[in-house]
Every structure is written in C-alpha cells, then in structure tokens.
Motif scaffolding. Structure first.
Motif, mmCIF file in Angstrom:
data_model
loop_
_atom_site.group_PDB
_atom_site.id
_atom_site.type_symbol
_atom_site.label_atom_id
_atom_site.label_comp_id
_atom_site.label_asym_id
_atom_site.label_seq_id
_atom_site.Cartn_x
_atom_site.Cartn_y
_atom_site.Cartn_z
ATOM 1 N N VAL A 84 14.910 40.871 68.852
ATOM 2 C CA VAL A 84 15.327 40.434 67.522
ATOM 3 C C VAL A 84 16.276 41.448 66.902
ATOM 4 O O VAL A 84 16.396 42.578 67.355
ATOM 5 C CB VAL A 84 14.095 40.226 66.612
ATOM 6 C CG1 VAL A 84 13.191 39.140 67.160
ATOM 7 C CG2 VAL A 84 13.304 41.528 66.452
ATOM 8 N N GLY A 85 16.915 41.017 65.828
ATOM 9 C CA GLY A 85 17.882 41.867 65.141
ATOM 10 C C GLY A 85 19.296 41.473 65.527
ATOM 11 O O GLY A 85 19.580 41.141 66.690
ATOM 12 N N ARG A 86 20.197 41.505 64.580
ATOM 13 C CA ARG A 86 21.541 40.986 64.835
ATOM 14 C C ARG A 86 22.317 41.829 65.843
ATOM 15 O O ARG A 86 22.904 41.288 66.786
ATOM 16 C CB ARG A 86 22.295 40.872 63.506
ATOM 17 C CG ARG A 86 21.558 39.965 62.531
ATOM 18 C CD ARG A 86 22.355 39.618 61.304
ATOM 19 N NE ARG A 86 21.583 38.706 60.462
ATOM 20 C CZ ARG A 86 22.069 38.074 59.405
ATOM 21 N NH1 ARG A 86 23.319 38.262 59.038
ATOM 22 N NH2 ARG A 86 21.296 37.252 58.705
ATOM 23 N N ASN A 87 22.320 43.140 65.666
ATOM 24 C CA ASN A 87 23.028 43.994 66.624
ATOM 25 C C ASN A 87 22.403 43.946 68.013
ATOM 26 O O ASN A 87 23.117 43.770 69.009
ATOM 27 C CB ASN A 87 23.092 45.431 66.108
ATOM 28 C CG ASN A 87 24.108 45.591 64.989
ATOM 29 O OD1 ASN A 87 25.076 44.848 64.919
ATOM 30 N ND2 ASN A 87 23.898 46.557 64.128
ATOM 31 N N PRO A 88 21.060 44.117 68.146
ATOM 32 C CA PRO A 88 20.461 44.042 69.483
ATOM 33 C C PRO A 88 20.708 42.719 70.199
ATOM 34 O O PRO A 88 20.943 42.692 71.409
ATOM 35 C CB PRO A 88 18.969 44.257 69.212
ATOM 36 C CG PRO A 88 18.920 45.049 67.959
ATOM 37 C CD PRO A 88 20.061 44.534 67.141
ATOM 38 N N VAL A 89 20.649 41.612 69.461
ATOM 39 C CA VAL A 89 20.852 40.306 70.090
ATOM 40 C C VAL A 89 22.272 40.187 70.622
ATOM 41 O O VAL A 89 22.498 39.751 71.761
ATOM 42 C CB VAL A 89 20.536 39.177 69.093
ATOM 43 C CG1 VAL A 89 21.078 37.838 69.594
ATOM 44 C CG2 VAL A 89 19.038 39.073 68.872
ATOM 45 N N VAL A 90 23.246 40.585 69.825
ATOM 46 C CA VAL A 90 24.640 40.492 70.266
ATOM 47 C C VAL A 90 24.885 41.384 71.475
ATOM 48 O O VAL A 90 25.541 40.989 72.451
ATOM 49 C CB VAL A 90 25.588 40.849 69.109
ATOM 50 C CG1 VAL A 90 27.020 40.967 69.603
ATOM 51 C CG2 VAL A 90 25.512 39.786 68.021
ATOM 52 N N GLU A 91 24.351 42.611 71.445
ATOM 53 C CA GLU A 91 24.538 43.522 72.570
ATOM 54 C C GLU A 91 23.899 42.963 73.843
ATOM 55 O O GLU A 91 24.463 43.083 74.938
ATOM 56 C CB GLU A 91 23.933 44.885 72.229
ATOM 57 C CG GLU A 91 24.697 45.632 71.135
ATOM 58 C CD GLU A 91 24.002 46.923 70.748
ATOM 59 O OE1 GLU A 91 23.040 47.304 71.446
ATOM 60 O OE2 GLU A 91 24.421 47.554 69.763
ATOM 61 N N ALA A 92 22.722 42.366 73.706
ATOM 62 C CA ALA A 92 22.043 41.802 74.874
ATOM 63 C C ALA A 92 22.832 40.633 75.452
ATOM 64 O O ALA A 92 22.954 40.486 76.674
ATOM 65 C CB ALA A 92 20.638 41.359 74.491
ATOM 66 N N MET A 93 23.388 39.804 74.591
ATOM 67 C CA MET A 93 24.147 38.657 75.076
ATOM 68 C C MET A 93 25.471 39.098 75.688
ATOM 69 O O MET A 93 25.960 38.467 76.634
ATOM 70 C CB MET A 93 24.368 37.666 73.939
ATOM 71 C CG MET A 93 23.070 37.102 73.375
ATOM 72 S SD MET A 93 23.331 35.831 72.131
ATOM 73 C CE MET A 93 23.938 34.486 73.141
ATOM 74 N N ARG A 94 26.051 40.163 75.176
ATOM 75 C CA ARG A 94 27.260 40.702 75.807
ATOM 76 C C ARG A 94 26.962 41.183 77.221
ATOM 77 O O ARG A 94 27.790 41.047 78.123
ATOM 78 C CB ARG A 94 27.815 41.851 74.978
ATOM 79 C CG ARG A 94 28.462 41.438 73.663
ATOM 80 C CD ARG A 94 28.815 42.665 72.854
ATOM 81 N NE ARG A 94 29.424 42.328 71.552
ATOM 82 C CZ ARG A 94 29.653 43.227 70.596
ATOM 83 N NH1 ARG A 94 29.318 44.501 70.786
ATOM 84 N NH2 ARG A 94 30.201 42.843 69.444
ATOM 85 N N ALA A 95 25.764 41.773 77.407
ATOM 86 C CA ALA A 95 25.355 42.260 78.723
ATOM 87 C C ALA A 95 24.890 41.136 79.635
ATOM 88 O O ALA A 95 24.590 41.375 80.807
ATOM 89 C CB ALA A 95 24.238 43.285 78.581
ATOM 90 N N GLU A 96 24.811 39.900 79.095
ATOM 91 C CA GLU A 96 24.428 38.715 79.853
ATOM 92 C C GLU A 96 23.052 38.865 80.495
ATOM 93 O O GLU A 96 22.863 38.565 81.686
ATOM 94 C CB GLU A 96 25.485 38.387 80.921
ATOM 95 C CG GLU A 96 26.846 38.041 80.336
ATOM 96 C CD GLU A 96 27.838 37.619 81.400
ATOM 97 O OE1 GLU A 96 27.470 37.622 82.587
ATOM 98 O OE2 GLU A 96 28.980 37.285 81.046
ATOM 99 N N ILE A 97 22.085 39.323 79.714
ATOM 100 C CA ILE A 97 20.728 39.364 80.233
ATOM 101 C C ILE A 97 20.244 37.925 80.399
ATOM 102 O O ILE A 97 20.708 37.014 79.696
ATOM 103 C CB ILE A 97 19.779 40.150 79.302
ATOM 104 C CG1 ILE A 97 19.571 39.394 77.992
ATOM 105 C CG2 ILE A 97 20.282 41.545 79.044
ATOM 106 C CD1 ILE A 97 18.481 39.986 77.141
ATOM 107 N N PRO A 98 19.341 37.654 81.338
ATOM 108 C CA PRO A 98 18.925 36.268 81.595
ATOM 109 C C PRO A 98 18.055 35.711 80.479
ATOM 110 O O PRO A 98 16.831 35.732 80.543
ATOM 111 C CB PRO A 98 18.141 36.386 82.910
ATOM 112 C CG PRO A 98 17.631 37.786 82.914
ATOM 113 C CD PRO A 98 18.689 38.614 82.240
ATOM 114 N N ALA A 99 18.682 35.208 79.431
ATOM 115 C CA ALA A 99 17.952 34.667 78.285
ATOM 116 C C ALA A 99 17.659 33.187 78.495
ATOM 117 O O ALA A 99 18.283 32.511 79.323
ATOM 118 C CB ALA A 99 18.755 34.875 77.009
#
Length: 329
Positions: A84-99
């Motif tokens: 959760v959190g706006r910065n962590p979510v964006v960073e995780a999606m940039r890294a293309e983690i398997p969400a």
C-alpha cells in the motif's frame, strides 16, 4: 372595581407581609456551582453505551481476557498480500512485480502517482478494483494505505536442493546467501537484488523470526525476486549442516571474524555466506555451525554495516575473486 379590596384573599392579613430579603444565606450556593463536567456516555445510568460496555466486560471475563482499550483491525486470513501507499505501489508496478490486482478506494484523489498506477495497470492488463475505504481498511488490517494498494500472490519458495542443482546445470560453483534473523523485508529485498546482480544462485531465509518475501520485499528487490530463487527453511542451523554435507563451505560475516573478507580462501569453490540480523548479528548456534567467520575491513569508528550492505560487499568480493564468469551467467 369598588369593593374589590374587600374580596377574600385580595388583601394580606396584618403581620404576614414579607420584608426585604438581603440574601439566601448560602442556601442556593450548590445550585450556582453546577454539577461538574458531563460524565462519559458509558458512565451514564442506563445509557446504551453503558450497557454495551458492561456486556463487553462480561464477555471478557468469561473468556479470561482483560480489556486493553481499542483494538486495531486484524487482517483477514484469506486476504491477499497488499503493498500500500502511493509511492510504493508505483515503484512496484514500475518493477513489474507479479501483481494480481490494483485496489483503489472510492473518491481517492487522482494525483500524478495514482494516474501513473492506473496507466501501468492498464498496460500490464492488471484488473483495477474500486472498493470502499472501509473495505480497503479491512484488507490492509487498518494500515495507512492512502487509498491505493496492489495485491501480489503468495511467494513460491524453492528448495535448497533446487539452488544447488541450478548451479550444477550452469556448470558453476554454487554461491548462496543465507540470512539469520533478518526481520526487515526491505533488507531482504535488497539482498535478493544484490545476489542477482553478483551472480549468486539463491537466497536462504528461516521460516520463523525472520522476514519472508512480502510485497515490500518484492518491491525492494526491483524485480530480482522473479529471477532469483529464494528458499525458506524450518531450521537454519540444520540447513547449513546439510549444505556442508553437500560440499558447500559455509562462512559467516562477523565483526570479530578470524580472517578478513578479502583474504578468504576458496571463494571460487561452493560457498554459502551467512549474514546476521540487523542488531544482534549472527546467533550463537548459527555461528557455531559456520566453517569460518570472516570480517569486512572498515576504517574509522564504524562498528558494523547494515545487513543488506554487508551482504552486497561480501557478494561483490566473491564475484571479483571468481572473475567475470560469475557475472555473465
């Protein structure tokens, strides 16, 4: 009207008229002082809040528990792992983690970070679910989510034998990193990232009293967790003994090590580097199982390094000793 003064009750009887009164003699002081502050709702007689508090106290007494004030919301057992959190979510999606899904709370302000998260979700064909803020509170266990969260599936841990077999298939000497009680998922994620960068074949973590591959660890690894296997063991000491029986040399990082890291012999042989926890370092049992304790030379008054930094330094030293072959696998 004439004659009314003679009507019964129209005139006072002589001697019954009240005289001038200067004060009450203190008889009204209590009324002027008031009744003090308004009591709490649960302290008011027959108030609904009082009945609710009494019922809760009875339930606590029958179950042997004592009330300790308001409780935080517990995360449901079947809830997805949420970052959760706006910065962590964006960073995780940039890294293309398997969400598996992007969660947005209703009436969330669409700032630049939320818009980017939505755009990345559409590019990655990730479902976008709009839920109420109460529902997102429930899914996150009451964490501060800023109205946005990303769900990741449970991490699939590898077996230690898989790590050794992977190195054998590549024709390389196994290089593993084991973490002894590292509880910060950001440290774990950073170690996984460094291990992948310096040619290691896997990371080993204990099952208890240590961080697992949570969504935060996924994000910190910057996608490396999708490429590098991570094994989880029930007992780290027994796992190290099993590695030794398989021909792996086990070294532990310790400030009072027998030799300096740059003087380590056999770095090009099968090797497992053990890194201790953030505060206490290596536990006694794990240190006793290591074949050798090594230290990282440091200048000045610095006593120790962060667990992930120490792991990175050790991995770089071993990779340099092995040459570029380990970095071009």
């Amino acid at each position: 009207m004439p004659g009314n003064s003679q009507r019964k009750g129209a005139m006072r009887k002589p001697g019954t008229k009240k005289g001038a009164q200067v004060g009450s003699g203190g008889r009204r002081r209590k009324g002027l002082e008031g009744r003090g502050p308004t009591p709490k709702a649960e302290d008011r007689y027959k108030h609904p809040a009082q009945r609710k508090a009494q019922s809760a106290a009875k339930r606590a007494g029958s179950s042997g528990r004592t009330e300790r004030g308001p409780r935080t919301r517990s995360k449901p057992a079947n809830a997805p792992e949420l970052l959760v959190g706006r910065n962590p979510v964006v960073e995780a999606m940039r890294a293309e983690i398997p969400a598996t899904a992007l969660y947005l709370a209703e009436r969330t302000d669409l700032d630049d970070r939320v818009r980017e998260a939505i755009r990345l979700a559409r590019e990655q064909a990730l479902p976008i679910q709009e839920v109420s803020r109460n529902e997102l509170d429930r899914l996150t266990g009451g964490a501060l989510h800023q109205g946005i969260g990303i769900a990741v599936p449970p991490f699939e841990y590898a077996d230690i034998n898989d790590l050794l077999e992977d190195a054998e298939e590549r024709g390389q000497a196994p290089l593993l990193i084991a973490l002894d009680g590292v509880q910060d998922p950001r440290n774990l994620g950073a170690v996984v990232r460094s291990a992948a960068a310096f040619g290691a074949h896997g990371v080993i973590v204990p099952e208890r009293r240590a961080s697992g591959m949570t969504a935060t660890a996924w994000r910190t690894s910057a996608g490396a967790a999708a490429r590098l296997p991570v094994a989880q063991v029930t007992n780290l000491s027994r796992a190290l003994v099993a590695l030794q029986k398989a021909g792996v040399f086990v070294v532990g990082l310790d400030a009072d090590g027998d030799v300096a890291l740059d003087e380590l012999e056999g770095a090009d042989e099968p090797l497992c580097i053990v890194v201790g926890s953030e505060g206490k370092g290596l536990s006694r049992l794990v240190a006793e199982k290591c074949d050798q304790l090594v230290s990282i030379p440091m200048a000045g008054d610095t006593e120790s390094l962060n667990a992930s930094v120490a792991a990175s330094v050790a991995l770089w030293q071993v990779a340099s000793t092995r040459g570029r072959e380990g970095l071009t696998q």
